[in-house]
Write a protein that holds these residues in place. Structure first.
Motif: not given
Length: 284
Positions: A159-164, A151-155, A129-131
């Protein structure tokens, strides 16, 4: 005529301004926020060894934060064709990974019974679970959109991962840099879907081969290639040491949170981040 610039006065003035900005009473502990850092370890079990487990993972997350700080800067430097600073940053990231490899040596002092004593207190928490680790992988090109759901529990993390996921990886930027330098890279590789994991491309290998066969002509790209190889090699060591530590402590049991544990980690050893830089060595 009197010189308008006095180095001693300027240095003294700078010291005064720094003192006023930082606060005359600021201590080492204040600067490093040690009150927060050293009270962030909250064992949930009565077992002595849980402190090791917590600090191992907290310090790893701190090192990963620094890695991300450097990797984002590397990508920006590659985009602007400014390679010299990128080389220093990439070398630093590789050394951070070396540090993380040796950190597993400390955790490996935990025996299976010691881990079993604290495992029930971990709940569903898992290193999977380490983002920050996931963002590092995305930045290096190992992308998988399906993993975003973890990582849906942490907006903010999502968002950071979606950008990456949506942006070119560091390796994509390196490939585009070669194309800008006039080396032959297929347009389909330059316009690919950035959300997909890196796949080996013949035109990219041909371009890297041209770099390796004439290093004096393409010296910066040659150095970039070797920095990328160093980076991936250190990452492989990190992954391998993670696997061997898990095998040593829990064997092939499932991990916390329902993960596959050692089986998943073993599968990840086969992932190659920068495929052409390794395959070309056979052709040289």
């Amino acid at each position: 005529m009197e010189c308008p610039f006095n180095p001693k006065e300027s240095w003294h003035g700078a010291q005064m301004k720094f003192g006023e900005a930082a606060g005359e009473t600021m201590s080492y502990g204040d600067y490093l926020a040690l009150d927060q850092v050293l009270t962030a370890q909250r064992p949930r079990s009565p077992n002595h060894n849980e402190m090791l487990f917590i600090i191992q993972h907290q310090t790893s997350e701190l090192w990963m934060k620094l890695m991300l700080h450097e990797l984002h800067a590397v990508r920006a430097q590659l985009r602007s064709n400014d390679l010299s600073p990128a080389f220093k940053m990439m070398a630093r990231v590789a050394r951070i990974m070396d540090q993380l490899v040796h950190a597993w040596d400390v955790l490996a002092t935990m025996t299976p019974p010691e881990y079993t004593a604290i495992r029930p207190y971990l709940g569903q928490s898992s290193g999977f679970q380490s983002f920050q680790y996931r963002e590092i992988e995305f930045l290096l090109g190992n992308k998988n959109a399906a993993l975003l759901q973890v990582h849906q529990h942490s907006p903010e993390s999502y968002a950071r991962l979606q950008d990456a996921l949506q942006q070119p990886s560091i390796y994509d930027e390196a490939v585009m840099l070669m194309a800008r330098a006039g080396l032959p890279v297929d347009q389909s590789r330059l316009n690919r879907d950035w959300q997909q994991a890196t796949v080996a491309d013949h035109s990219v290998e041909t371009a890297w081969l041209a770099v390796y066969k004439a290093p004096d002509t393409h010296w910066e790209l040659y150095e970039l290639a070797e920095k990328l190889v160093d980076l991936e090699t250190s990452f492989r060591y990190w992954r391998f040491r993670h696997l061997t530590t898990v095998e040593r402590i829990i064997g092939f049991k499932k991990g916390t949170g329902g993960t596959e544990g050692a089986s998943y980690l073993k599968m990840m050893l086969d992932v190659v981040l920068f495929p052409e830089l390794f395959s070309l060595r056979t052709s040289l």
